[in-house]
Design a protein around this motif. Structure first.
Motif, mmCIF file in Angstrom:
data_model
loop_
_atom_site.group_PDB
_atom_site.id
_atom_site.type_symbol
_atom_site.label_atom_id
_atom_site.label_comp_id
_atom_site.label_asym_id
_atom_site.label_seq_id
_atom_site.Cartn_x
_atom_site.Cartn_y
_atom_site.Cartn_z
ATOM 1 N N LEU A 38 1.236 -1.103 -0.549
ATOM 2 C CA LEU A 38 0.196 -0.486 -0.069
ATOM 3 C C LEU A 38 0.830 1.223 -0.483
ATOM 4 N N ARG A 39 2.440 1.285 1.119
ATOM 5 C CA ARG A 39 2.769 2.569 1.034
ATOM 6 C C ARG A 39 3.299 2.090 -0.497
ATOM 7 N N ARG A 40 3.710 1.257 -1.167
ATOM 8 C CA ARG A 40 4.373 1.672 -2.156
ATOM 9 C C ARG A 40 3.243 2.366 -3.458
ATOM 10 N N ARG A 41 2.503 1.854 -3.284
ATOM 11 C CA ARG A 41 1.295 2.424 -4.894
ATOM 12 C C ARG A 41 1.365 3.992 -4.137
ATOM 13 N N TRP A 42 0.633 4.474 -2.717
ATOM 14 C CA TRP A 42 -0.075 5.034 -2.821
ATOM 15 C C TRP A 42 0.944 6.277 -1.809
ATOM 16 N N GLY A 43 1.897 6.066 -1.292
ATOM 17 C CA GLY A 43 2.637 7.070 -0.725
ATOM 18 C C GLY A 43 2.485 6.160 1.174
ATOM 19 N N ALA A 44 2.136 7.843 1.974
ATOM 20 C CA ALA A 44 1.322 7.854 3.138
ATOM 21 C C ALA A 44 0.598 7.375 3.992
ATOM 22 N N ILE A 45 -0.862 7.523 3.088
ATOM 23 C CA ILE A 45 -1.910 7.240 3.785
ATOM 24 C C ILE A 45 -2.340 6.854 2.167
ATOM 25 N N VAL A 59 -3.027 5.589 7.723
ATOM 26 C CA VAL A 59 -1.812 6.334 7.855
ATOM 27 C C VAL A 59 -0.186 5.517 7.788
ATOM 28 N N MET A 60 0.077 5.089 7.240
ATOM 29 C CA MET A 60 1.804 4.423 7.089
ATOM 30 C C MET A 60 2.614 5.526 7.525
ATOM 31 N N GLY A 61 2.854 6.629 7.269
ATOM 32 C CA GLY A 61 4.178 7.290 7.390
ATOM 33 C C GLY A 61 4.176 8.107 8.554
ATOM 34 N N TYR A 62 5.436 7.519 9.304
ATOM 35 C CA TYR A 62 5.630 8.055 10.496
ATOM 36 C C TYR A 62 5.641 9.680 11.379
ATOM 37 N N GLN A 63 5.815 10.768 9.809
ATOM 38 C CA GLN A 63 5.527 11.627 9.991
ATOM 39 C C GLN A 63 3.896 12.159 10.450
ATOM 40 N N GLU A 64 3.113 11.675 9.285
ATOM 41 C CA GLU A 64 1.569 11.718 9.194
ATOM 42 C C GLU A 64 1.020 11.681 10.577
ATOM 43 N N ALA A 65 1.764 9.549 10.873
ATOM 44 C CA ALA A 65 1.308 9.494 12.021
ATOM 45 C C ALA A 65 0.940 9.951 13.231
ATOM 46 N N LEU A 66 1.930 11.083 13.295
ATOM 47 C CA LEU A 66 2.516 11.928 14.469
ATOM 48 C C LEU A 66 1.372 12.572 14.271
ATOM 49 N N GLU A 67 1.268 13.436 12.860
ATOM 50 C CA GLU A 67 0.338 14.283 12.724
ATOM 51 C C GLU A 67 -1.029 14.351 13.220
ATOM 52 N N VAL A 68 -1.940 13.036 12.737
ATOM 53 C CA VAL A 68 -2.716 12.512 12.879
ATOM 54 C C VAL A 68 -3.141 12.843 14.540
ATOM 55 N N VAL A 69 -2.111 12.133 15.449
ATOM 56 C CA VAL A 69 -2.443 12.038 16.551
ATOM 57 C C VAL A 69 -2.143 13.020 17.298
ATOM 58 N N TRP A 70 -1.125 14.089 16.927
ATOM 59 C CA TRP A 70 -0.652 15.521 17.720
ATOM 60 C C TRP A 70 -2.406 16.606 17.631
ATOM 61 N N ASN A 71 -2.362 16.549 16.450
ATOM 62 C CA ASN A 71 -2.953 17.733 15.870
ATOM 63 C C ASN A 71 -4.748 17.657 16.084
ATOM 64 N N ALA A 327 3.202 -0.383 10.137
ATOM 65 C CA ALA A 327 3.653 0.551 9.184
ATOM 66 C C ALA A 327 5.049 1.889 9.411
ATOM 67 N N ALA A 328 3.971 2.814 10.195
ATOM 68 C CA ALA A 328 5.339 4.306 10.791
ATOM 69 C C ALA A 328 6.056 4.051 11.297
ATOM 70 N N ASN A 329 6.706 2.913 11.789
ATOM 71 C CA ASN A 329 7.710 2.136 12.804
ATOM 72 C C ASN A 329 8.517 1.872 12.131
ATOM 73 N N THR A 330 7.989 1.729 10.397
ATOM 74 C CA THR A 330 9.088 0.612 9.658
ATOM 75 C C THR A 330 9.127 1.642 8.455
ATOM 76 N N ASP A 331 8.859 3.082 8.300
ATOM 77 C CA ASP A 331 9.075 4.137 7.430
ATOM 78 C C ASP A 331 10.565 4.207 6.917
ATOM 79 N N LEU A 332 10.966 4.598 5.531
ATOM 80 C CA LEU A 332 12.200 4.285 5.723
ATOM 81 C C LEU A 332 12.880 5.502 5.388
ATOM 82 N N LEU A 333 12.105 6.951 5.029
ATOM 83 C CA LEU A 333 12.130 7.789 5.346
ATOM 84 C C LEU A 333 12.341 8.236 6.484
ATOM 85 N N VAL A 334 11.879 7.655 8.032
ATOM 86 C CA VAL A 334 12.769 7.959 9.396
ATOM 87 C C VAL A 334 14.020 7.430 9.467
ATOM 88 N N HIS A 335 13.895 6.089 9.333
ATOM 89 C CA HIS A 335 15.347 5.102 9.710
ATOM 90 C C HIS A 335 16.133 6.166 9.036
#
Length: 457
Positions: A38-45, A59-71, A327-335
């Motif tokens: 899903l991440r390869r096809r759609w990106g962060a969500i 929501v599979m991106g690390y930063q995007e998951a943070l945004e959903v939880v924090w905002n 998915a967020a914990n294995t987001d390669l952009l963050v790692h």
């Protein structure tokens, strides 16, 4: 991070058809490769379908998951905003409601109502004596290991993590031993999204309402009694639903954490050697296990307060967004950035909605793994073909079974004779006087039936 400033690209709205189905047996035992596809096809969500006609954003991106939880200004925890309910696409008896439905618990509230309950739960959990908790867990863990067959085989879920964790939460919550297996089974049905999840939730809440009423009349050394005694003056319904949230997120995830840590140690001989040689601690390995596979694959969800563009997709007011922790914990952009601390994973949530009992859960999990490391030698999967089996679920990453083989058991230490059967990890609060607020919170009056809870603003 202002997601609304991004330009939208072509994303189907989750209310429409043609979405990636995550239901009806299509979710495999290990869904991580599904999330990666899903991440390869759609990106962060990605647009997904949780049940026939019920769409959501995963929501599979690390930063995007943070945004959903924090905002909290953009995303709500209140299910009454859910489009699928308002538009009638979610059946009244849907099993999704056992996890995603509206309830008066701290994890399903916003703003001041959430802050009030969050403060009460956090302050109450902070009153647990973690040293005593670790001691109680260690003694119980030794007892469980001593009871294993001397032929050097066991199941680390059914014979260890499961009974050990529910023993610990029985001590913490204060329910009787006779209810332990039934409560664990009910929570397993809810977390596993079983066909009877709605019935299991109703039965769980009846059980917790009875417990709260009993603790109101006869307080004990447990979280239930201290929540009732807190100055926030929570209603009995609020206490019961907060206990359900603690049991669901804390109990089920801790079982998965123990089994995930042991799997990591069995699969990587270098890590096992590093712990045995003192170059890494059990705590280090436990956190690494959460990076590799969250025991809660997905957070229950948030709902968009207004129309917005998020991660390049047009999200409608009332759309459900599910942060995918696995998915967020294995987001390669963050790692690849290489700037995260070892506890920066999202497996316990974060922000004001992060798990308030994570330190208690850490004490249980790390003690459980430490006992196994000290007592067993040459631990390995008992059967490579059946070493990990689980009922596929969006809400639980805990395996049903984890058979292992090991060298003969070393005799465990003898427990002191004066150790109580159920050790106290807290004091006993003074009995709270019943007032009008508490009296109005009986199970019948706080049933949170479908119509009242979803439409009664």
């Amino acid at each position: 991070m202002d997601q609304s400033s991004q330009s939208p690209h072509e994303c189907p709205v989750p209310a429409h058809g043609g979405l990636v189905q995550l239901h009806g047996g299509l979710l495999p035992q290990d869904p991580r490769h599904v999330y990666e596809a899903l991440r390869r096809r759609w990106g962060a969500i990605a647009p997904v379908e949780l049940a026939p006609g019920v769409g959501a954003w995963l929501v599979m991106g690390y930063q995007e998951a943070l945004e959903v939880v924090w905002n909290e200004r953009a995303f709500s925890s209140d299910a009454r905003r859910w489009n699928s309910i308002i538009e009638g696409s979610l059946p009244e008896g849907s099993r999704l409601l056992a996890v995603l439905g509206r309830r008066p618990a701290l994890n399903r509230l916003d703003d001041q109502a959430h802050r009030r309950q969050r403060q009460a739960v956090t302050e109450t959990v902070n009153g647990v004596d973690l040293r005593r908790l670790r001691g109680a867990v260690r003694r119980q863990a030794e007892t469980l290991v001593d009871g294993w067959d001397m032929n050097g085989t066991a199941d680390l879920v059914t014979q260890y993590a499961h009974p050990l964790v529910w023993f610990a939460f029985r001590v913490l919550i204060g329910f009787p031993e006779s209810e332990e297996r039934r409560i664990a089974a009910l929570l397993g049905s809810i977390a596993g999204a079983a066909h009877d999840a709605a019935r299991a939730e109703a039965e769980l809440m009846r059980t917790l309402h009875r417990l709260v009423a009993q603790k109101r009349d006869a307080p004990g050394p447990d979280l239930t009694s201290w929540l009732l005694a807190h100055s926030a003056r929570l209603t009995e319904a609020e206490v019961a639903h907060d206990l359900a949230a603690i049991l669901f997120t804390g109990g089920e995830s801790t079982i998965g954490w123990i089994s995930g840590t042991m799997r990591l140690l069995m699969d990587d001989a270098r890590l096992n050697s590093a712990v045995a040689g003192g170059r890494m601690t059990v705590s280090d390995i436990a956190d690494r296990a959460l990076w590799d596979g969250s025991s809660i694959p997905n957070i229950a969800g948030r709902w968009a307060r207004n129309d917005l563009v998020f991660a390049g997709c047009e999200v409608r007011a009332g759309d459900l967004l599910i942060p995918c922790l696995t998915a967020a914990n294995t987001d390669l952009l963050v790692h690849d950035a290489g700037d995260l601390g070892r506890r920066a994973h999202l497996s316990w949530g974060t922000g004001s909605h992060g798990c308030p009992a994570k330190e208690a859960a850490r004490s249980i999990a790390e003690t459980a793994v430490d006992v196994l490391m000290r007592r067993l030698r040459l631990v390995r999967p008992g059967d490579r073909d059946t070493a990990v089996r689980r009922q596929p679920s969006l809400w639980s990453g805990t395996p049903d079974t984890l058979p292992v083989a090991f060298a003969p058991i070393r005799p465990g230490p003898n427990a002191p004779a004066d150790v109580p059967a159920i050790p106290a990890v807290m004091g006993v609060p003074e009995k709270r006087q019943q007032d009008a607020r508490a009296a109005d919170s009986s199970p019948a009056q706080q049933a949170w039936a479908w119509w009242n809870s979803m439409n009664g603003w």
